[in-house]
Design an enzyme around this catalytic site. Structure first.
Site, short mmCIF file in Angstrom:
data_model
loop_
_atom_site.label_atom_id
_atom_site.label_comp_id
_atom_site.label_asym_id
_atom_site.label_seq_id
_atom_site.Cartn_x
_atom_site.Cartn_y
_atom_site.Cartn_z
N HIS A 178 1.43 7.95 2.35
CA HIS A 178 1.93 8.22 1.00
C HIS A 178 2.31 6.89 0.34
O HIS A 178 2.51 5.90 1.04
CB HIS A 178 3.15 9.14 1.11
CG HIS A 178 3.70 9.56 -0.21
ND1 HIS A 178 4.78 8.95 -0.80
CD2 HIS A 178 3.30 10.53 -1.06
CE1 HIS A 178 5.03 9.53 -1.96
NE2 HIS A 178 4.14 10.49 -2.15
N THR A 180 4.95 5.79 -0.75
CA THR A 180 6.27 5.25 -0.37
C THR A 180 6.28 4.66 1.04
O THR A 180 7.30 4.16 1.49
CB THR A 180 7.34 6.36 -0.42
OG1 THR A 180 6.85 7.46 0.36
CG2 THR A 180 7.61 6.81 -1.83
N LYS A 181 5.16 4.76 1.74
CA LYS A 181 5.13 4.28 3.12
C LYS A 181 4.58 2.84 3.18
O LYS A 181 4.08 2.32 2.19
CB LYS A 181 4.29 5.24 3.98
CG LYS A 181 4.81 6.69 3.98
CD LYS A 181 6.25 6.79 4.43
CE LYS A 181 6.68 8.16 4.91
NZ LYS A 181 6.79 9.22 3.89
N ASN A 182 4.64 2.23 4.36
CA ASN A 182 4.27 0.81 4.50
C ASN A 182 2.82 0.53 4.14
O ASN A 182 2.49 -0.52 3.62
CB ASN A 182 4.54 0.32 5.92
CG ASN A 182 6.02 0.29 6.25
OD1 ASN A 182 6.81 1.01 5.65
ND2 ASN A 182 6.40 -0.57 7.19
#
Ligand SMILES: *Cc1c(COP(=O)(O)O)cnc(C)c1O
Length: 378
Positions: A178, A180-182
């Site tokens: 997603h 918002t992930k790294n």
């Protein structure tokens, strides 16, 4: 405004997406999907990795592959994202929430055994902030009680426990890509399959119940509908976006770790003075700087902190109102044992801006404003 997140972008995404478009092959399991899968298998030493449409659907697949039936019980922390619980609800399981440890915010491995009943079928450890749960203890419990383990490693891509990549320790691991992930592909994820016997089942489940993967490998001469399935494979366009980032995964990881360490060093004096608490990384864990959080004394001071930072143009966020107290949590689950830390610690935690490429001047400003807040308030 300094936002708490910015989607990762390294610059080569356009080129790879253009290549995907020009190849006229943008459905699932194209060139970039295969490259991403193979890269993760090699890097994480995983038996099989398959990109999925999200971390949530990777969890759904894992729960189905575990063979969980209505009435079975699944153990998980209450301090997690709704997706962890939804996957268990999808297969009809009853949720059994176990308290977290205050140091890592992960499920307390010492409290799992007391929550096991004759209906328990699986444990879902969530590696919060990309910091591993105490996996040796959890795997030992699972072995003794014959339970499946599905690692929610949505935040744990590139993290490890005793040298093993998160997601490769349990029966299944689930990653999220997603924004918002790294590492990101907008919406997307992956399932890690750590036991040979589930690979073919997972391929069928992911490919609408057909043995198309086998057909493409030339192992059968036609493909047919062989079992229940759904569509969990993302477009190769999304995989092309992700590939750009996996290629420079170490660069992204090192950049995040540098920002994380900068926060840690700068805020350490506050923690030493007893004004705040900082994340704890146990010795067995190598983390990926997924997030940087601090803990305020209580809910009231956290609310003041968030509004002070907002007034200074800095977005800080809290998250995870514990699931057991949410409407759906009350409907689908129960809390096993005492809620000693879940609610209390969740009310104190706040996340600072943390993303790939956050500028030094921005993180300097965040640090300066935090110091100012504590100077003023305490
Ligand atoms: C992000 C996340 C998910 C869900 O991943 P999506 O790709 O957004 O579906 C699940 N569990 C945890 C702990 C997460 O942080």
């Amino acid at each position: 405004m300094i936002t708490f997140n910015a989607a990762p972008f390294v610059g080569t995404e356009f080129d790879y997406m253009k290549q995907a478009i020009e190849s006229h092959k943008i459905c699932g399991d194209g060139k970039f999907t295969k490259q991403c899968d193979a890269w993760m298998e090699k890097r994480f030493n995983a038996k099989k990795v398959m990109l999925t449409t999200s971390g949530s659907t990777a969890l759904d697949m894992a729960m189905m592959l575990c063979g969980i039936k209505p009435g079975d019980e699944v153990i998980l922390p209450s301090y997690t994202f709704s997706s962890t619980a939804n996957a268990a609800v999808l297969v009809g399981a009853k949720l059994v929430f176990v308290d977290i440890r205050p140091d890592t915010m992960n499920i307390d491995e010492k409290k799992i055994e007391a929550a096991i009943t004759d209906k328990t079928k699986a444990i879902i450890p969530v590696h919060y902030a990309g910091v591993s749960c105490e996996m040796d203890t959890i795997m030992d419990i699972a072995k003794r009680y014959d339970l499946m383990v599905v690692e929610d490693a949505a935040q744990g891509v590139m993290s490890s426990y005793k040298g093993k990549a998160l997601g490769t320790i349990g029966d299944f691991g689930c990653y999220s890509f997603h924004e918002t992930k790294n590492y990101s592909m907008g919406e997307g994820g992956a399932i890690v399959i750590n036991k040979e016997e589930y690979i073919e089942k997972a391929e069928i489940l992911r490919e609408k119940g057909t043995n198309r993967s086998k057909f493409f490998r030339g192992q059968v001469d036609k493909y047919s509908w062989v079992d229940f399935g759904d569509s969990y494979l993302p477009s190769d366009l999304n995989a092309a976006y992700l590939w750009a980032q996996l290629e420079v995964a170490d660069q992204i990881n090192n950049n995040r770790l540098a920002s994380w360490n900068k926060y840690y060093q700068a805020l350490k004096p506050l923690a030493e003075a007893g004004l705040t608490e900082l994340p704890v990384i146990p010795g067995e864990c190598t983390h990926n700087a997924h997030m940087f959080y601090i803990k305020l004394p209580d809910l009231e001071s956290r609310t003041e902190f968030i509004s002070f930072m907002k007034d200074n143009g800095i977005q800080t966020v809290f998250h995870y109102v514990p699931l057991h107290s949410a409407p759906a949590g009350l409907k689908y689950g129960r809390f096993a044992g005492e809620d000693r830390y879940t609610t209390k610690e969740s009310e104190r935690l706040v996340r600072l801006p943390m993303f790939y490429g956050i500028s030094d001047s921005d993180s300097d400003k965040v640090i300066a404003k935090i110091l100012e807040f504590f100077d003023k308030e305490f």
